[in-house]
Design a protein around this motif. Structure first.
Motif, PDB file in Angstrom:
ATOM      1  N   LYS A   2     -29.202 -34.388 -13.372  1.00  0.00           N
ATOM      2  CA  LYS A   2     -29.237 -35.848 -13.418  1.00  0.00           C
ATOM      3  C   LYS A   2     -28.123 -36.439 -12.558  1.00  0.00           C
ATOM      4  CE  LYS A   2     -28.530 -39.731 -16.527  1.00  0.00           C
ATOM      5  NZ  LYS A   2     -28.157 -40.135 -17.880  1.00  0.00           N
ATOM      6  N   ASP A   3     -26.897 -35.953 -12.745  1.00  0.00           N
ATOM      7  CA  ASP A   3     -25.775 -36.468 -11.959  1.00  0.00           C
ATOM      8  C   ASP A   3     -25.979 -36.250 -10.468  1.00  0.00           C
ATOM      9  OD1 ASP A   3     -24.507 -37.337 -14.245  1.00  0.00           O
ATOM     10  OD2 ASP A   3     -22.941 -35.787 -14.216  1.00  0.00           O
ATOM     11  N   LYS A   4     -26.451 -35.085 -10.080  1.00  0.00           N
ATOM     12  CA  LYS A   4     -26.627 -34.771  -8.658  1.00  0.00           C
ATOM     13  C   LYS A   4     -27.697 -35.665  -8.027  1.00  0.00           C
ATOM     14  CE  LYS A   4     -24.778 -32.308  -6.326  1.00  0.00           C
ATOM     15  NZ  LYS A   4     -23.667 -32.598  -5.378  1.00  0.00           N
ATOM     16  N   LEU A   5     -28.816 -35.851  -8.727  1.00  0.00           N
ATOM     17  CA  LEU A   5     -29.870 -36.711  -8.179  1.00  0.00           C
ATOM     18  C   LEU A   5     -29.408 -38.157  -8.083  1.00  0.00           C
ATOM     19  CD1 LEU A   5     -33.058 -35.222  -9.885  1.00  0.00           C
ATOM     20  CD2 LEU A   5     -32.314 -34.940  -7.512  1.00  0.00           C
ATOM     21  N   ASN A   6     -28.711 -38.626  -9.127  1.00  0.00           N
ATOM     22  CA  ASN A   6     -28.180 -39.989  -9.103  1.00  0.00           C
ATOM     23  C   ASN A   6     -27.173 -40.157  -7.967  1.00  0.00           C
ATOM     24  OD1 ASN A   6     -28.166 -40.680 -12.717  1.00  0.00           O
ATOM     25  ND2 ASN A   6     -29.842 -40.511 -11.287  1.00  0.00           N
ATOM     26  N   GLU A   7     -26.341 -39.131  -7.745  1.00  0.00           N
ATOM     27  CA  GLU A   7     -25.364 -39.150  -6.662  1.00  0.00           C
ATOM     28  C   GLU A   7     -26.047 -39.285  -5.301  1.00  0.00           C
ATOM     29  OE1 GLU A   7     -22.985 -35.528  -4.705  1.00  0.00           O
ATOM     30  OE2 GLU A   7     -22.391 -35.917  -6.772  1.00  0.00           O
ATOM     31  N   LYS A   8     -27.255 -38.740  -5.187  1.00  0.00           N
ATOM     32  CA  LYS A   8     -28.022 -38.796  -3.937  1.00  0.00           C
ATOM     33  C   LYS A   8     -28.851 -40.067  -3.826  1.00  0.00           C
ATOM     34  CE  LYS A   8     -26.646 -34.792  -2.493  1.00  0.00           C
ATOM     35  NZ  LYS A   8     -25.787 -34.660  -1.348  1.00  0.00           N
ATOM     36  N   GLY A   9     -28.666 -40.991  -4.790  1.00  0.00           N
ATOM     37  CA  GLY A   9     -29.374 -42.264  -4.757  1.00  0.00           C
ATOM     38  C   GLY A   9     -30.771 -42.209  -5.350  1.00  0.00           C
ATOM     39  N   LEU A  10     -31.082 -41.142  -6.064  1.00  0.00           N
ATOM     40  CA  LEU A  10     -32.403 -40.998  -6.674  1.00  0.00           C
ATOM     41  C   LEU A  10     -32.320 -41.310  -8.163  1.00  0.00           C
ATOM     42  CD1 LEU A  10     -33.310 -37.665  -4.905  1.00  0.00           C
ATOM     43  CD2 LEU A  10     -34.174 -39.932  -4.324  1.00  0.00           C
ATOM     44  N   GLU A  11     -33.300 -42.036  -8.656  1.00  0.00           N
ATOM     45  CA  GLU A  11     -33.319 -42.347 -10.076  1.00  0.00           C
ATOM     46  C   GLU A  11     -33.876 -41.172 -10.852  1.00  0.00           C
ATOM     47  OE1 GLU A  11     -34.866 -46.079 -11.434  1.00  0.00           O
ATOM     48  OE2 GLU A  11     -34.351 -47.045  -9.528  1.00  0.00           O
ATOM     49  N   PHE A  12     -33.092 -40.711 -11.812  1.00  0.00           N
ATOM     50  CA  PHE A  12     -33.505 -39.632 -12.708  1.00  0.00           C
ATOM     51  C   PHE A  12     -32.672 -39.785 -13.962  1.00  0.00           C
ATOM     52  CE2 PHE A  12     -33.560 -35.267 -14.384  1.00  0.00           C
ATOM     53  CZ  PHE A  12     -34.919 -35.002 -14.309  1.00  0.00           C
ATOM     54  N   GLU A  13     -33.301 -40.094 -15.067  1.00  0.00           N
ATOM     55  CA  GLU A  13     -32.567 -40.404 -16.289  1.00  0.00           C
ATOM     56  C   GLU A  13     -32.597 -39.289 -17.328  1.00  0.00           C
ATOM     57  OE1 GLU A  13     -30.482 -42.895 -16.367  1.00  0.00           O
ATOM     58  OE2 GLU A  13     -31.182 -43.279 -14.329  1.00  0.00           O
ATOM     59  N   LYS A  14     -33.402 -38.270 -17.115  1.00  0.00           N
ATOM     60  CA  LYS A  14     -33.484 -37.180 -18.087  1.00  0.00           C
ATOM     61  C   LYS A  14     -32.245 -36.297 -17.979  1.00  0.00           C
ATOM     62  CE  LYS A  14     -37.315 -34.857 -19.174  1.00  0.00           C
ATOM     63  NZ  LYS A  14     -38.475 -33.969 -19.086  1.00  0.00           N
ATOM     64  N   GLU A  15     -31.606 -36.039 -19.136  1.00  0.00           N
ATOM     65  CA  GLU A  15     -30.477 -35.101 -19.160  1.00  0.00           C
ATOM     66  C   GLU A  15     -31.037 -33.704 -18.920  1.00  0.00           C
ATOM     67  OE1 GLU A  15     -27.245 -35.719 -19.453  1.00  0.00           O
ATOM     68  OE2 GLU A  15     -27.527 -37.870 -19.710  1.00  0.00           O
ATOM     69  N   PHE A  16     -30.507 -33.006 -17.917  1.00  0.00           N
ATOM     70  CA  PHE A  16     -31.018 -31.679 -17.569  1.00  0.00           C
ATOM     71  C   PHE A  16     -29.895 -30.873 -16.936  1.00  0.00           C
ATOM     72  CE2 PHE A  16     -33.501 -28.341 -15.777  1.00  0.00           C
ATOM     73  CZ  PHE A  16     -34.705 -28.328 -16.460  1.00  0.00           C
ATOM     74  N   LYS A  17     -29.436 -29.859 -17.669  1.00  0.00           N
ATOM     75  CA  LYS A  17     -28.352 -28.984 -17.194  1.00  0.00           C
ATOM     76  C   LYS A  17     -28.928 -27.603 -16.899  1.00  0.00           C
ATOM     77  CE  LYS A  17     -25.083 -31.858 -18.901  1.00  0.00           C
ATOM     78  NZ  LYS A  17     -23.994 -32.465 -18.263  1.00  0.00           N
ATOM     79  N   VAL A  18     -28.451 -26.998 -15.821  1.00  0.00           N
ATOM     80  CA  VAL A  18     -28.851 -25.647 -15.447  1.00  0.00           C
ATOM     81  C   VAL A  18     -27.602 -24.777 -15.478  1.00  0.00           C
ATOM     82  CG1 VAL A  18     -29.845 -24.175 -13.658  1.00  0.00           C
ATOM     83  CG2 VAL A  18     -30.702 -26.516 -13.965  1.00  0.00           C
TER      84      VAL A  18
END
Length: 127
Positions: A37-53
């Motif tokens: 989620k943080d990485k996609l948001n950092e790239k300007g993409l909307e993604f609100e689901k918490e998802f850790k790998v």
């Protein structure tokens, strides 16, 4: 099924901490904890689901597997995920036995079965 997934009432961060502690007891280390989620948001993409790998590894097992068959390294380190879906936190992983079938090596399959049992135990302990 290609995956093993459990549900927990814990929040994402608490589930990750619990999983990391359980893995440590089983001599698996977390090499990388990636927040999608943080990485996609950092790239300007909307993604609100918490998802850790989490990329997890037991060095002795990795060495044993790679000494047996280098192609098995394509599946290392093991991947585990912690995410929220429908208000429930889930902990999951692709089953090592499902992935390793592609290598077509019976010895490696037995090693994967052992590792899978240990990782499933860690996940079950984390809920």
């Amino acid at each position: 099924m290609f995956h093993y997934t459990v549900e927990t009432e814990k929040g994402i961060e608490e589930a990750v901490e619990s999983l990391e502690a359980s893995l440590k007891e089983a001599q698996f280390g977390v090499l990388w904890n990636f927040d999608i989620k943080d990485k996609l948001n950092e790239k300007g993409l909307e993604f609100e689901k918490e998802f850790k790998v989490l990329e997890v590894c037991n060095p002795k097992e990795a060495q044993r597997i790679l000494n047996e068959n280098t192609l098995a390294g394509y599946f290392l380190p093991c991947k585990m995920v912690v995410y929220s879906e429908g208000g429930t936190t889930k902990i999951g992983m692709p089953r090592p036995t499902a992935l390793i079938q592609l290598v077509e090596d019976e010895q490696i399959q037995r090693l994967a079965e052992d590792i899978e049992k240990r990782l499933i135990h860690c996940m079950d302990q984390s809920v």
